[in-house]
Every structure is written in C-alpha cells, then in structure tokens.
Scaffold this active site. Structure first.
Site, PDB file in Angstrom:
ATOM      1  N   CYS A 188       5.861  -7.183   6.961  1.00 34.67           N
ATOM      2  CA  CYS A 188       6.920  -6.804   7.888  1.00 34.67           C
ATOM      3  C   CYS A 188       7.089  -7.904   8.927  1.00 34.67           C
ATOM      4  O   CYS A 188       6.116  -8.451   9.438  1.00 34.67           O
ATOM      5  CB  CYS A 188       6.580  -5.487   8.584  1.00 34.67           C
ATOM      6  SG  CYS A 188       7.941  -4.868   9.607  1.00 34.67           S
ATOM      7  N   GLU A 238       0.818  -1.188   0.000  1.00 34.83           N
ATOM      8  CA  GLU A 238       0.000   0.000   0.000  1.00 34.83           C
ATOM      9  C   GLU A 238       0.856   1.243   0.000  1.00 34.83           C
ATOM     10  O   GLU A 238       1.972   1.246   0.506  1.00 34.83           O
ATOM     11  CB  GLU A 238      -0.910  -0.010   1.215  1.00 34.83           C
ATOM     12  CG  GLU A 238      -1.825  -1.210   1.131  1.00 34.83           C
ATOM     13  CD  GLU A 238      -3.036  -1.087   2.014  1.00 34.83           C
ATOM     14  OE1 GLU A 238      -3.874  -1.975   1.939  1.00 34.83           O
ATOM     15  OE2 GLU A 238      -3.131  -0.104   2.751  1.00 34.83           O
ATOM     16  N   CYS A 249       5.731  -5.510  15.678  1.00 34.84           N
ATOM     17  CA  CYS A 249       5.428  -4.511  16.702  1.00 34.84           C
ATOM     18  C   CYS A 249       3.938  -4.648  17.059  1.00 34.84           C
ATOM     19  O   CYS A 249       3.099  -4.811  16.168  1.00 34.84           O
ATOM     20  CB  CYS A 249       5.720  -3.098  16.192  1.00 34.84           C
ATOM     21  SG  CYS A 249       7.437  -2.867  15.687  1.00 34.84           S
ATOM     22  N   CYS A 280       1.142  -2.266  15.413  1.00 30.28           N
ATOM     23  CA  CYS A 280       1.165  -2.028  13.967  1.00 30.28           C
ATOM     24  C   CYS A 280       0.420  -3.122  13.213  1.00 30.28           C
ATOM     25  O   CYS A 280       0.681  -4.312  13.390  1.00 30.28           O
ATOM     26  CB  CYS A 280       2.608  -1.943  13.482  1.00 30.28           C
ATOM     27  SG  CYS A 280       2.743  -1.706  11.712  1.00 30.28           S
ATOM     28  N   CYS A 297       3.409   8.456   1.041  1.00 33.09           N
ATOM     29  CA  CYS A 297       3.905   7.494   2.025  1.00 33.09           C
ATOM     30  C   CYS A 297       4.033   6.152   1.311  1.00 33.09           C
ATOM     31  O   CYS A 297       3.042   5.612   0.820  1.00 33.09           O
ATOM     32  CB  CYS A 297       2.899   7.425   3.170  1.00 33.09           C
ATOM     33  SG  CYS A 297       3.264   6.174   4.387  1.00 33.09           S
ATOM     34  N   CYS A 318      -1.418   5.702   9.472  1.00 30.82           N
ATOM     35  CA  CYS A 318      -0.226   4.890   9.742  1.00 30.82           C
ATOM     36  C   CYS A 318      -0.560   3.637  10.519  1.00 30.82           C
ATOM     37  O   CYS A 318      -1.342   3.674  11.448  1.00 30.82           O
ATOM     38  CB  CYS A 318       0.771   5.671  10.568  1.00 30.82           C
ATOM     39  SG  CYS A 318       1.231   7.192   9.807  1.00 30.82           S
TER      40      CYS A 318
HETATM   41  N1  SAH Z   1       9.256   0.140  10.070  1.00 28.98           N
HETATM   42  C1  SAH Z   1       9.448   1.561   9.957  1.00 28.98           C
HETATM   43  C2  SAH Z   1       8.662   2.117   8.830  1.00 28.98           C
HETATM   44  C3  SAH Z   1       7.159   1.987   8.997  1.00 28.98           C
HETATM   45  S1  SAH Z   1       6.692   3.550   9.450  1.00 28.98           S
HETATM   46  C4  SAH Z   1       9.159   2.234  11.279  1.00 28.98           C
HETATM   47  O1  SAH Z   1       8.625   1.563  12.166  1.00 28.98           O
HETATM   48  O2  SAH Z   1       9.521   3.383  11.467  1.00 28.98           O
HETATM   49  C5  SAH Z   1       5.235   3.451  10.117  1.00 28.98           C
HETATM   50  C6  SAH Z   1       5.056   4.554  11.120  1.00 28.98           C
HETATM   51  O3  SAH Z   1       3.740   4.449  11.599  1.00 28.98           O
HETATM   52  C7  SAH Z   1       5.977   4.350  12.311  1.00 28.98           C
HETATM   53  O4  SAH Z   1       6.288   5.481  13.026  1.00 28.98           O
HETATM   54  C8  SAH Z   1       5.100   3.436  13.100  1.00 28.98           C
HETATM   55  O5  SAH Z   1       5.553   3.303  14.359  1.00 28.98           O
HETATM   56  C9  SAH Z   1       3.768   4.141  12.956  1.00 28.98           C
HETATM   57  N2  SAH Z   1       2.633   3.291  13.329  1.00 28.98           N
HETATM   58  C10 SAH Z   1       2.574   1.960  13.339  1.00 28.98           C
HETATM   59  N3  SAH Z   1       1.392   1.537  13.799  1.00 28.98           N
HETATM   60  C11 SAH Z   1       0.662   2.635  14.067  1.00 28.98           C
HETATM   61  C12 SAH Z   1      -0.666   2.836  14.574  1.00 28.98           C
HETATM   62  N4  SAH Z   1      -1.459   1.833  14.904  1.00 28.98           N
HETATM   63  N5  SAH Z   1      -1.086   4.115  14.725  1.00 28.98           N
HETATM   64  C13 SAH Z   1      -0.287   5.139  14.398  1.00 28.98           C
HETATM   65  N6  SAH Z   1       0.965   5.001  13.919  1.00 28.98           N
HETATM   66  C14 SAH Z   1       1.446   3.765  13.759  1.00 28.98           C
END
Ligand code: SAH
Length: 381
Positions: free
Chosen positions: A120, A100, A124, A127, A113, A357
């Site tokens: 992935c 996406e 986490c 996420c 973005c 995000c």
């Molecule tokens: N793996 C990298 C790139 C992905 S960025 C990283 O973690 O930085 C995705 C961004 O969105 C990161 O800052 C991540 O932490 C954030 N993110 C992930 N899950 C989210 C959620 N449920 N709500 C808001 N932001 C989120």
C-alpha cells in the site's frame, strides 16, 4: 501449474488479466463470442488450474491457447491458525509478490478479510502494510482467488469433507462468508479490478455481505455512487479533525474531511444500510470525550454507524501507537451512543498470528515504505 518456461517465454498469465485485456487478447482465438465468458468463468469461478482443464473447449483450441497463455493463480504459501480460530493465510502470486488474507470464524457466519493490492502506498502511520510500502494492484482474478482458495482450504478441513465437496465452493449461498476488503491495500485505488471482482463474488453471495473499506478516495467514491449495485461501505476515519488526520493519514491532505463528509452525504445508500465509520483508538491521540463529541458533530445527518478499533500495536509502528485502556474505550463508546450514534467496539482477533487489522504483512519482504526508510536512516533504498 504451467508457468512460463523461461525469460524468453512471452506467454501471459490469464489470471492476471483485467476483463478488458482478457477479452481483447482472447478474441482472436475464439470462434463464438460466448466462449469468452465461458473461459472467464472457468478461470475465476471454477478455479481451473490449467488450460487443459477447460474441457468445454476443443482440444485444438486448448492447444492454441496454451501457446500464448498459462494459468497461475495465487497459492497458499503459509497458514497460521490462532487460538480463537482466526486463520491467516500468506498467498504467493505468480510473480512472487505476497499478500495476506484472513479467515475469521464466528458462530453465525465467517468473515473473509481479503487484499486488493500487494502492499500500500498510502503510508498511514498506524498501519503495518503502509510501513512496508507500495506494491502492485491485484487483478480481479487474484482478488477472487483468495476467497476460493480459503473456502476450499477450510472446507477440506471440515470433519467428513471430501475433495468432491470442495470443488465448487462458491456455489452454496447458505455457506457464503461475509467478505471484507480490509486486508492489504486501498481498494479504491484499484477500483476497476475491485469492481470486476465484486461482479464475480456476487454471483454466489449477496452485495449486502460484501464490504469495501477505504480511506475515502473521493473520485472513486463518486464513481461507485453511479454503480447499479454497491457493496457496503466502510470509511477509515480515525481522527476527528484535519490536523490530526493529516498527521496519521497523509491522504487527508488530498481529500480533507469536509470534502469527504460532503461526498458521503451525497452517496446513495440502499434502504436499511448505513456507512460504517471505522475509528481507531490511539492512546492520548484521539481518545478524549471531546474527540467523541467532535465525531458526533462531524457525522451529523449521515446514515452512519461507528466501529471503534482499539489499535493493534506492532514493533514497526513505534511506542505511540497503542490502544487506550478498556475503561477509556468504554467511556468513548458510551459518549458516542449518548450522542445518538450506533457504536460497536471491534473485538481483537487473531492477535497471536499477527492477523489482526493493520498487522498484515508480507513477511520476508524488505520494507520500502516512506516511514521504513526514515526509521532506517534512509539507507534502505
Ligand atoms: N485501505 C483501506 C483498506 C484497508 S482496511 C482502509 O484503510 O480502509 C484496514 C482496516 O484496518 C482499516 O480500517 C484500517 O484503518 C485498520 N487498521 C490499520 N492499521 C491498524 C492497526 N494497527 N490496528 C487496528 N486496525 C488497523
């Protein structure tokens, strides 16, 4: 598109080759060395969709290449527009993996973005991409194709646009969007392709307009520190201490906070630049004023700015993963500011199309992440 004709067809997709493989595999066909670059740029900057379209090459060479290669760039499979203008794209790759990318409009400059992996592996807990599990690395060509396709698509929707204007969307620097590697995947676990994609993207936009976001893979950060030019860096911090970071980001066990912060302090920053520290706010987990104080201590002496992100909830994340109320977010922000940190709060965009995000997902795929398996009682593969 000229995809493989059958399973026995061994032709290779040019778009999916790394630069090194591209050079090695095409070298035997090429009469002069500059041709490699010529074909590479036709593919990734012009976005040709068949070998036939590379008209700089003789008919004969095109014919020979077509025996061994084909071109299959990502395609837009779905496009969902939300009320605030944010547009989420589902792209399908030649092997039917899906990724996406999100187009976020703004008065000054759009932000795209984009994804670096189809899935992935980092799992986490906040996420959605991690919930769905690991996927494959994208090639540089697949990474830049996201930008090209979305630019083309959004321009063709502008009033008064003509197809003629959309054929070279890369080449108007004034319209170049910001590009953030904040879609699916961990860019620093696919660093070679990300670097190749940066080299391509920065032919028509400035390094300052590109941001790579990472959980903080230390060896990869050290490699980036040695690059001649670097994009902006954003670090997904999300917790003020190792205990809590371990709990929500398993990668912290490999690269704990003290090591990560030490690495960031050594990281070379161009004049005027700061490292963006992304900090998700999760209710009753990391949103106390004490936590803000701890972050301020952690970041002392680092040229950093903080971007607070009230977490976007999602059914697969469970009930704990919700944002604090607005007043708490406001207090947290003010506390960091009092401690001398430049701090902003990320606006929620594109919620209703799940383009915010962490909500990027490959719809239609079956979840195979660690947490998905736990949740489904281990019966999911
Ligand atoms: N793996 C990298 C790139 C992905 S960025 C990283 O973690 O930085 C995705 C961004 O969105 C990161 O800052 C991540 O932490 C954030 N993110 C992930 N899950 C989210 C959620 N449920 N709500 C808001 N932001 C989120």
């Amino acid at each position: 598109m000229s995809g493989p004709l059958s399973a026995a067809d061994t032709r290779r997709n040019l778009v999916a080759l790394s630069r090194a493989d591209f050079d090695r595999e095409l070298a035997p066909f090429i009469d002069r060395p500059y041709r490699l670059n010529q074909i590479y740029l036709a593919l990734h900057r012009r976005g040709v969709e068949s070998i036939d379209e590379i008209t700089e090459l003789s008919l004969r060479l095109r014919g020979e290449l077509a025996q061994c290669f084909f071109i299959a760039a990502p395609r837009i499979a779905e496009r969902r527009l939300s009320a605030d203008g944010t547009c989420k794209y589902l792209l399908r790759l030649h092997d039917s993996a899906t990724i996406e990318a999100v187009d976020i409009p703004s008065e000054e400059r759009r932000t795209l973005c984009i994804s670096s992996q189809a899935g992935c592996a980092l799992a986490c807990t906040f996420c959605v991409t991690g919930y769905w599990g690991a996927g494959r690395d994208l090639s540089a060509g697949e990474i830049v194709a996201q930008v090209r396709l979305i630019n083309r698509e959004s321009r063709s929707r502008e009033p008064g646009s003509s197809q003629a204007r959309t054929t070279r969307p890369f080449d108007d620097p004034s319209a170049a969007p910001n590009i953030v590697f904040m879609g699916m995947g961990e860019p620093l676990l696919n660093l070679e392709a990300v670097r190749e994609s940066l080299d391509l993207l920065t032919q028509s936009t400035s390094w300052k307009r590109v941001t790579v976001s990472t959980v903080g893979i230390i060896p990869a950060l050290e490699e980036m520190a040695s690059w001649r030019r670097r994009p902006n860096l954003a670090i997904s911090l999300h917790a003020p201490d190792d205990d809590r970071r371990n709990e929500i980001m398993p990668i912290n066990q490999t690269y704990p906070l003290a090591d990560l912060l030490a690495c960031l302090r050594r990281y070379p920053l161009e004049r005027g630049r700061k490292i963006t520290i992304e900090y998700l706010l999760i209710r009753h987990f990391n949103d106390r004023l004490k936590d803000a104080d701890q972050i301020a201590r952690l970041l002392r002496g680092l040229r950093a700015k903080v971007n607070l992100i009230p977490i976007n909830p999602d059914p697969v994340l469970g009930e704990q993963m919700v944002a604090p109320d607005e007043a708490t977010v406001e207090r947290f922000k003010n506390r960091l500011r009092q401690r001398g940190l430049f701090t902003t709060v990320r606006q929620r965009r594109g919620d209703e199309v799940q383009g915010a995000c962490g909500q990027l997902r490959a719809s239609g795929t079956k979840a195979h992440g660690v947490r998905a398996r736990l949740r489904q009682g281990g019966d999911n593969g």
